[in-house]
Write an enzyme that holds these catalytic residues in place. Structure first.
Site, PDB file in Angstrom:
ATOM      1  N   VAL A  83     -79.755  21.491  -3.868  1.00 30.82           N
ATOM      2  CA  VAL A  83     -80.607  20.546  -3.768  1.00 30.82           C
ATOM      3  C   VAL A  83     -80.643  19.747  -2.612  1.00 30.82           C
ATOM      4  O   VAL A  83     -81.791  19.139  -2.239  1.00 30.82           O
ATOM      5  CB  VAL A  83     -80.382  19.606  -5.150  1.00 30.82           C
ATOM      6  CG1 VAL A  83     -79.273  18.764  -4.906  1.00 30.82           C
ATOM      7  CG2 VAL A  83     -81.752  18.875  -5.524  1.00 30.82           C
ATOM      8  N   ASP A  84     -79.633  19.712  -1.990  1.00 35.93           N
ATOM      9  CA  ASP A  84     -79.672  19.019  -0.638  1.00 35.93           C
ATOM     10  C   ASP A  84     -80.524  19.534   0.429  1.00 35.93           C
ATOM     11  O   ASP A  84     -81.231  18.939   1.197  1.00 35.93           O
ATOM     12  CB  ASP A  84     -78.168  19.000  -0.190  1.00 35.93           C
ATOM     13  CG  ASP A  84     -77.824  18.178   0.818  1.00 35.93           C
ATOM     14  OD1 ASP A  84     -78.595  17.327   1.083  1.00 35.93           O
ATOM     15  OD2 ASP A  84     -76.625  18.147   1.365  1.00 35.93           O
TER      16      ASP A  84
ATOM     17  N   THR B 216     -73.104  20.184 -10.275  1.00 39.94           N
ATOM     18  CA  THR B 216     -73.091  21.469 -11.250  1.00 39.94           C
ATOM     19  C   THR B 216     -73.851  22.899 -10.675  1.00 39.94           C
ATOM     20  O   THR B 216     -73.903  23.745 -11.461  1.00 39.94           O
ATOM     21  CB  THR B 216     -73.981  21.216 -12.447  1.00 39.94           C
ATOM     22  OG1 THR B 216     -75.449  21.093 -12.040  1.00 39.94           O
ATOM     23  CG2 THR B 216     -73.643  20.054 -13.332  1.00 39.94           C
TER      24      THR B 216
HETATM   25  P1  ADP Z   1     -73.423  20.500  -5.871  1.00 42.77           P
HETATM   26  O1  ADP Z   1     -72.819  20.891  -4.569  1.00 42.77           O
HETATM   27  O2  ADP Z   1     -73.420  18.977  -6.072  1.00 42.77           O
HETATM   28  O3  ADP Z   1     -73.107  21.415  -6.945  1.00 42.77           O
HETATM   29  P2  ADP Z   1     -75.851  21.961  -5.866  1.00 42.77           P
HETATM   30  O4  ADP Z   1     -77.224  21.547  -4.678  1.00 42.77           O
HETATM   31  O5  ADP Z   1     -75.352  23.103  -5.498  1.00 42.77           O
HETATM   32  O6  ADP Z   1     -75.222  20.580  -5.788  1.00 42.77           O
HETATM   33  O7  ADP Z   1     -76.504  21.833  -7.457  1.00 42.77           O
HETATM   34  C1  ADP Z   1     -76.685  20.839  -8.158  1.00 42.77           C
HETATM   35  C2  ADP Z   1     -77.748  21.201  -9.173  1.00 42.77           C
HETATM   36  O8  ADP Z   1     -79.089  20.930  -8.165  1.00 42.77           O
HETATM   37  C3  ADP Z   1     -77.709  22.585  -9.934  1.00 42.77           C
HETATM   38  O9  ADP Z   1     -77.945  22.242 -11.155  1.00 42.77           O
HETATM   39  C4  ADP Z   1     -78.911  23.000  -9.012  1.00 42.77           C
HETATM   40  O10 ADP Z   1     -79.360  24.256  -9.856  1.00 42.77           O
HETATM   41  C5  ADP Z   1     -79.789  21.975  -9.045  1.00 42.77           C
HETATM   42  N1  ADP Z   1     -80.999  22.456  -7.874  1.00 42.77           N
HETATM   43  C6  ADP Z   1     -81.019  23.198  -7.033  1.00 42.77           C
HETATM   44  N2  ADP Z   1     -82.138  22.862  -6.437  1.00 42.77           N
HETATM   45  C7  ADP Z   1     -82.961  22.083  -6.898  1.00 42.77           C
HETATM   46  C8  ADP Z   1     -84.314  21.320  -6.804  1.00 42.77           C
HETATM   47  N3  ADP Z   1     -84.894  21.745  -5.829  1.00 42.77           N
HETATM   48  N4  ADP Z   1     -84.271  20.599  -7.769  1.00 42.77           N
HETATM   49  C9  ADP Z   1     -83.751  20.120  -8.629  1.00 42.77           C
HETATM   50  N5  ADP Z   1     -82.504  20.564  -8.896  1.00 42.77           N
HETATM   51  C10 ADP Z   1     -82.060  21.398  -8.114  1.00 42.77           C
END
Ligand code: ADP
Length: 173
Positions: free
Chosen positions: A32-33, A117
């Protein structure tokens, strides 16, 4: 109670602030980052460089730049190491600090992704229980109303949130 769950790409939501599951450098990453940095544009990275990183469990606010959201609240979730290394308290702290920062900036509509997650491996049900419990506790003492959306990326995650919210209205923002 104004807690909702929906399935969406968090970068598209027309809310006042979205939360980013960032890493401690705040300089972008995967998941998501990465999606938030791509959608917000390069000015976000410039502002993040000035913040000097962020500790696990803490939160920092930037502008939203090209996003519909005015603000991005960057929080660093714990890496899941089996649950005995303080992960629940740190994840709760992410939600609490993000909510407090949002309230301090007058935010009335806020969306969270599933912090920790994804790549960080926190089990979704356990994380969702913390997200909901901390948000409910926050709303019960808040002086201003806030709509809190749990933005799920998969249908499976959405089903977990909907079960825990027990029929809480799914919102279409
Ligand atoms: P972390 O490193 O904190 O685990 P991640 O980005 O890998 O963060 O995942 C956090 C959550 O965000 C996961 O449930 C993932 O499926 C979700 N995610 C990834 N991309 C997006 C998006 N564009 N919008 C919303 N949720 C997302």
């Amino acid at each position: 109670m104004t807690l909702f769950a929906l399935r969406a790409d968090i970068t598209t939501l027309p809310v006042e602030a979205i939360v980013n599951a960032a890493n401690s450098s705040l300089l972008g990453g995967g998941g998501v980052d990465g999606a938030i940095h791509r959608a917000a544009g390069p000015d976000l990275l410039h502002e993040c460089r000035l913040l000097g990183g962020c500790k696990t469990g803490q939160a920092k606010l930037t502008q939203g730049y090209r996003l519909p959201a005015r603000y991005i609240i960057h929080t660093v979730g714990p890496v899941w190491r089996g649950g005995e290394q303080g992960e629940p308290a740190l994840l709760a702290s992410c939600y609490r600090n993000s909510l407090q920062l949002a309230a301090a900036h007058g935010v009335r509509t806020l969306a969270f992704p599933g912090i920790s997650t994804g790549i960080y491996g926190y089990p979704v049900s356990a994380a969702a229980e913390i997200a909901i419990a901390v948000s409910q506790a926050f709303l019960s003492t808040a002086t201003q109303a806030m709509d809190i959306t749990f933005c799920c990326f998969s249908a499976q995650d959405l089903a977990i949130y909907q079960r825990l919210l027990q029929g809480g209205e799914p919102a279409t923002p």
